[in-house]
Design an enzyme around this catalytic site. Structure first.
Site, PDB file in Angstrom:
ATOM      1  N   GLU A  87     -19.657   4.671  -3.701  1.00  0.00           N
ATOM      2  CA  GLU A  87     -20.272   5.880  -4.259  1.00  0.00           C
ATOM      3  C   GLU A  87     -20.288   7.035  -3.271  1.00  0.00           C
ATOM      4  O   GLU A  87     -21.358   7.487  -2.832  1.00  0.00           O
ATOM      5  CB  GLU A  87     -21.700   5.573  -4.759  1.00  0.00           C
ATOM      6  N   GLU A 119     -19.751  -0.983 -11.937  1.00  0.00           N
ATOM      7  CA  GLU A 119     -21.173  -1.326 -11.918  1.00  0.00           C
ATOM      8  C   GLU A 119     -21.749  -0.917 -13.266  1.00  0.00           C
ATOM      9  O   GLU A 119     -21.638   0.247 -13.653  1.00  0.00           O
ATOM     10  CB  GLU A 119     -21.945  -0.591 -10.803  1.00  0.00           C
TER      11      GLU A 119
END
Lengths: 613, 613, 613
Positions: C141, C295
């Site tokens: 991320e 995710e």
């Protein structure tokens, strides 16, 4: 002791005013004063240049006139010369920024230079006034203005030492802090830093230790002052605790003082009698002994957005309420009202011109209306723990939940049903109470878990109780060690805002948290709107799978605490006097008030305190 | 002077555009331009490398075409090379953080390096264009973006010097600052620091001196520029003041300029004509002389959350309103609208393509509709003082109270009753006015207290007036020096949110503050809901024990200012012209508007300005 | 690829737990795991001390059991020993403050020391596991927690280099940055600084370059990792992008990965299916290829104010929705639920005791209900551009306007009419789509402007589109290069809150922005309440002079996109399968749902996904 007096600042006046002040004290029955706690720059004018003449004279004048003295050590306000010489004394805030000179409490208790100078001035006070004065106050309001917390270099050094002592090895620390998460493993103690301005959430195990360490830093500082005083004085030592204040483990701190004092300022926007009562009760519970209200809000203060005034009779009522809750004295802050300084708008008992106010008259009259020192009967025990407050601050499921506020709701429910509520801590015995409530207590010591099991009366356990270990890890199963006792297991949970629920077939609000229960051997006595269990009971073990408000708690508890009272705007306390069970009731309203107690009507005059039964 | 023009930025354009711009100016009657105030990096390209060719050419072209020039000294924007060489030039904010390069006003006037370079560039401007141009503007919007305040090392050094000059001895400073409170006594000047990020409330006496010192720092800088210019030029000097701006003591600053200019931007979310009028009037009152609107908002700006546009006729109306309030000129900001820079969304009189907009046309037409320079008749004087604004900011009883907003409410009440309102300061004479209002003036000079006593007309005094001395101490009794004059004493007070009250048997709102009065020799004319006095009068001395809103003031004042007007959406000013008393009335609405003045109906066209009576 | 698995953290467990985990994976059909992305301190225990035993064993065990592996490089969490040795690695925030160690993402990609160590550990991973594992994830991320931005010394050095490369000469930079405004001209590259804590608005051209540079810094870092991996591995490389995330130019970043992955967390307080769908679609549009949800939020998370739980069937629905929008796999985060660490309250597929949850069962069952990889038909293209997001952040007319939110409204309108929506970027071709919408696109490349002109279907252009050049200057005329094409010119504009308007004689809301149009050769099809044009059309070129909400867009578009659906709580996607045109429809509600598609009623079971037509 029965302490009837006020806080007083002789250093704020030319000596020529003192005699008039003392005369007025005598006229109005002020028997005690607290002095000296902000006098450092007065008595130590520069490094080592001591001049006690002002304090000597003030103490002499007061003593000559029979006024007893509480003397505060002046360590809350290190002088400009000291800060200028050792700027590292200044505390550092959560953002890593130095908190500057220019108000008060501008020190870190972990600063070596500060400690040296602070203990030197304390020794000066103690050696000079040892048993001349009557009570010692250490410092002033530890932790006020967020000063429990300091994140400077010396704090970090002290934190690492504290950790070494606690964990012994880094391996041990790494394991209990779960540093494998997000690659935080430490290879050297020097790698440990405070998590200042981190990109995102801190390590919750580290955070709990930070809260503990910071509290311990203040406690250690208090303790070191007490040790100095003990070398010179046999008089009792106290410290002024604060309202609704949770940064310090007051229970731990209270061990080192002879009695607990606290500063009773209105905590809420509107005066909320039972919240103030909860604070009184908490202060009493710290040592389960009488306490002193060493600062009592007299009327308006200066630190609110809007500083409203109060009719003078309120001061009398607040005084009576303190005694009702077990106080051994009340001292309005402050006797003299001053024209200058950061608190220039704060009300006193005199006016700016030195004239007595109606407040002084009302306080003076209240003396005859107080009931003397009261010992509330043990009835309902509510488990409380400062470390749980810190656990709730960190990394929680629902950031809107406030531990103490939720506890106060339970306290109010018990009081409104007509019973006394006290607080018990992990170390306390619970025998002797009728009912035990263990609410929202994420971590409970193994010793206390055993006490819960052994307790014969009804026990109330709630969501969030016994779901963590002492390192702030969630437990494998919940409620840890109490699954069999309560006949349920928490198998999942989530945050909620507010959901309707049913308890004994009546509507209640469930708030903040919702457990998903597996019910083994308990009876379901309440449910969420979707039908899952909200409350269960197994024998006299109650479990609530959420947070209830005051009304919910009244309903839940009423099975074991039969409602005794009808009315509003009152507070009552049950006592035993001369072998008789009595109820002491206070009308907290400025108007006549009808209250039914055990079925009998009592008509209370404005702010009246009355013995009943 | 009658200044009809616009602000213009030749440096933002290739020289090839200039001729077209000047032609359009002439077509649309733009007779004045202000130029040059952000040109530092253009004329001093690096340290000592001056290049005035662009400015020379622009001035020559404008002058050749008969356009008069206001030239701004460029000190609001020190160039990158200067900041890079002397980073200590940058100001430091209230949190102790440096305010960086990259916008404007990034300097502290207390920086030695900055001062040297700033006065050098001013001398370059002055010596080159001495009497070539017509008016000088010093810097640009002193104090804008909070830049009155800087807390760096050089500021601290200057502050200590300022204090030495004011107090002479530390003993004197310690006494007036009440440093005995919270142990803040200074033993050396070098111990004095700015209270940055203090744990709690600062010393209020120190704070007032900080506000004064910061204001003085800008004033001293302005003055030093004026002195340089005076060596080379006989032309008038001005500075552009700001709307609703209270960080600087404009009254004090105004002494050093030949006339007051200001930047008329809409201060509120919705255009509020009488608030803008209050600002006009304040600007006029600074020297009690005509003033210049040197920047007039043309339509949308770029610095609001939502930058709404305005129909072009609004610009004409704003222009007329400025004249109505005593302006001697109006200059829209800006002539040219530009595609780049931090203000790229700010409207101008041309469009992005260089075409005239409807705004230019409307402004051009407004010229014939303005009444020339007007002198409002002295009628109602409202006491105002910048230092009181700062006193209200510090340590107040009710942090919601805003001094200037409360003053504007009074201004509006007077105007809506049909009368002129002006502001008077401590140094001003009050003879010649019909009515004197002294509202919320915590500190009033002894000289002005005497003027109040001598004033023959009605005087209105309020809560908070004359309760402090010049060091920001509360006085022993209140209102200080005026107890006998008004026949009342303030014996206690407190903050309030809003309470109902009664005045001349009508309902009013009392706000923010509530005095408890002891009434000696006055008549009670209003009361709070609980019955205590809200307003009193003794002879023609009125006292109001709270803060009133606009309606409350209209009611209170109407005893002495008979309501003259019926209607809404107008503003009027009373003047004497050729021996006749006239009323000038402006319709502030974009629609036809019926207004009754002294009983006569006047039908006003949209935005019409009209002489009446 | 069809990736069915979960994220897994073997390092959080004693090895004794692993076998049970792998067994459960096999029982429940978890075929893929992502591991390793936070393992730096596990595998490099101190500088150069590598220990891959844990990772080796974990990979071996997983591989032996047939579980495929996505391996994350661990660069998101530099270990304590590294930060301790090179504190300059830490990023610096917008306020100039260092962001400390103690959470994650505490590095600047412009730190030389960091880069050296990061690429070294990546090389260790790559050389050891080259083709042993199946997919590489770079870092974790990028940009999360605002870490796209760092303003330290090394960042500044890198920024200056970036500028030199872009502009070549300072003269060029000064011109395009418009530094003549407010005297900001640079004489040396070293004078350029980040505008930290500036008194007021920054230079908007500089700001856009800062946004670009910061995004490029992360992209360059990703690219350098990919280059290292490519030396050792032939396996695909990806990175996990984020929901509603606009700090990075994902379109540019996507060039350097083999496929796009993203983390599907609920972006809004209440689950908003079409906003999540817009994110799916955006991710698909980055490469116009299938993507992976690497995710997937399983139920409650830990980072909200209130972390609500979700019934387990939601996880199944979210999985189906991902496939509906073109996913090639979904991996819930995370398989194992852990008792410690900053995410201790985050739900997983196991419970804290290691038992399978209902979530695991629901996810397991969802597998058979997903439609396989879907290719939505190209129907409606919406122009999108990350640089425009940054342009809107800077210096805008209306600070309440949010570019992506406004785009999502259009996306929802198209979907609710019954059509597919995709995003197109400056570089994309637009042939093949039926309708082209170019909303709020301040800067459009010249190439794309040509594509707009050539597009044969209807084109919708809006306020704010094509009003800026690539340097963030407003254009001379607007919409730049499209005035003739659309038959209108924007001659003025302003911010608005909300105004009523009319479109095809129906009421609509116009928001945020209001153009004043000059209409040359278009037909007016809508107007603001004051009568000025709100919408026009010339041939099939539509112009909207404001911002519309979802309903406004539905109305506007319905002329070319005939409404196909009646109902609510559904999402549909049109596909071609085996030559047939089909509609895939998902019921996003947990209840039975009636939806009419092309006139036919479809009764959908809770969360059902169904092929229709």
């Amino acid at each position: 002791m029965n302490i009837y007096g006020a806080d007083y600042y002789p250093e704020h006046w030319d000596r020529s005013f003192w005699k008039k002040h003392v005369e007025l004290m005598k006229v109005y029955g002020i028997e005690w004063v607290r002095i000296g706690e902000f006098m450092w720059s007065v008595v130590e004018r520069s490094d080592g240049e001591f001049d006690f003449s002002l304090l000597d004279e003030a103490i002499e004048l007061l003593s000559e006139n029979g006024i007893k003295i509480i003397l505060g050590t002046p360590t809350a306000t290190p002088p400009a010369w000291l800060v200028s010489k050792y700027p590292e004394i200044l505390p550092v805030d959560w953002n890593g920024r130095v908190r500057g000179f220019g108000s008060r409490r501008h020190y870190s208790p972990n600063s070596k230079a500060y400690l040296e100078y602070a203990l030197r001035i304390v020794e000066q006070y103690a050696s000079r006034y040892g048993d001349v004065i009557d009570v010692w106050q250490i410092d002033n309001e530890f932790g006020c203005h967020g000063t429990t917390y300091s994140f400077g270099n010396e704090d970090l050094v002290a934190f690492r030492e504290w950790l070494k002592e606690k964990y012994g090895t880094l391996e041990n620390l790494n394991r209990h802090w779960g540093t494998v998460f997000w690659s935080q493993t430490y290879k050297s103690w020097d790698e440990i830093v405070f998590p200042i301005n981190t990109p995102t959430f801190e390590n919750p195990h580290q955070m709990l230790d930070i809260y503990r360490f910071m509290s311990d830093s203040s406690i250690r500082f208090l303790k070191s002052q007490v040790e100095v005083i003990r070398k010179y004085s046999s008089k009792p030592v106290t410290h002024n605790f604060m309202v609704d204040f949770m940064d310090l483990d007051y229970r731990k701190m209270a061990r080192y003082v002879d009695f607990v004092s606290w500063d009773n300022y209105i905590a809420t926007e509107e005066y909320d009698p039972l919240r103030q009562s909860a604070n009184h009760s908490l202060m009493r519970s710290l040592k389960h002994q009488p306490f002193l209200v060493i600062e009592q809000q007299p009327a308006r203060v200066n630190w609110r957005q809007v500083n409203e005034n109060y009719e003078s009779e309120y001061l009398a009522m607040w005084t009576k309420q303190a005694y009702l809750n077990g106080a051994m004295g009340v001292m309005p802050f402050r006797f003299d009202q001053i024209r200058f300084g950061a608190e220039q708008y704060h009300a006193g008992l005199l006016d700016y011109y030195g004239r007595p106010t109606k407040r002084l008259e009302a306080y003076s009259k209240a003396k005859s209306q107080t009931p003397g020192v009261i010992t509330p009967k043990p009835e309902v025990a509510i488990f409380f723990d400062y470390e749980n407050e810190w656990i709730h601050r960190i990394n929680h499921l629902n950031r809107n939940f406030k531990y103490w506020d939720a506890i106060v709701d339970i306290y109010k429910a018990v009081k409104k049903l007509g019973y006394n509520a006290e607080f018990v801590f992990n170390e306390d015995e619970v025998e002797g109470y009728d009912v035990l409530i263990v609410p929202y207590a994420s971590y409970i010591s193994e010793e206390f878990l055993e006490k819960i099991k052994k307790f014969e009366g009804p026990v109330y356990l709630t969501a969030m109780s016994s779901i963590k270990d002492r390192y702030n890890w969630l437990t494998e199963r919940m409620p840890w060690h109490l699954i069999d006792e309560f006949g349920i297991e928490v198998v999942d949970f989530g945050g909620i805002k507010k959901e309707k629920g049913y308890l004994f077939s009546q509507c209640v609000n469930s708030l903040f948290w919702k457990d998903e229960l597996e019910v083994f051997s308990a009876k379901v006595i309440g449910s969420f709107e979707n039908g899952t269990p909200l409350a269960t009971v197994k024998n006299n073990r109650y479990y609530v799978a959420s947070v209830l408000d005051e009304n919910g708690w009244k309903l839940l508890l009423s099975e074991n605490l039969k409602p005794r009272v009808l009315g509003k705007g009152y507070e009552l306390v049950n006592v035993e006097r001369n072998g008789r069970e009595l109820t002491v009731v206070l009308n907290t309203l400025p108007i006549e008030n009808n209250v039914y107690i055990d079925g009998s009507l009592h008509v209370l005059k404005p702010f009246e305190l009355s013995f009943v039964g």
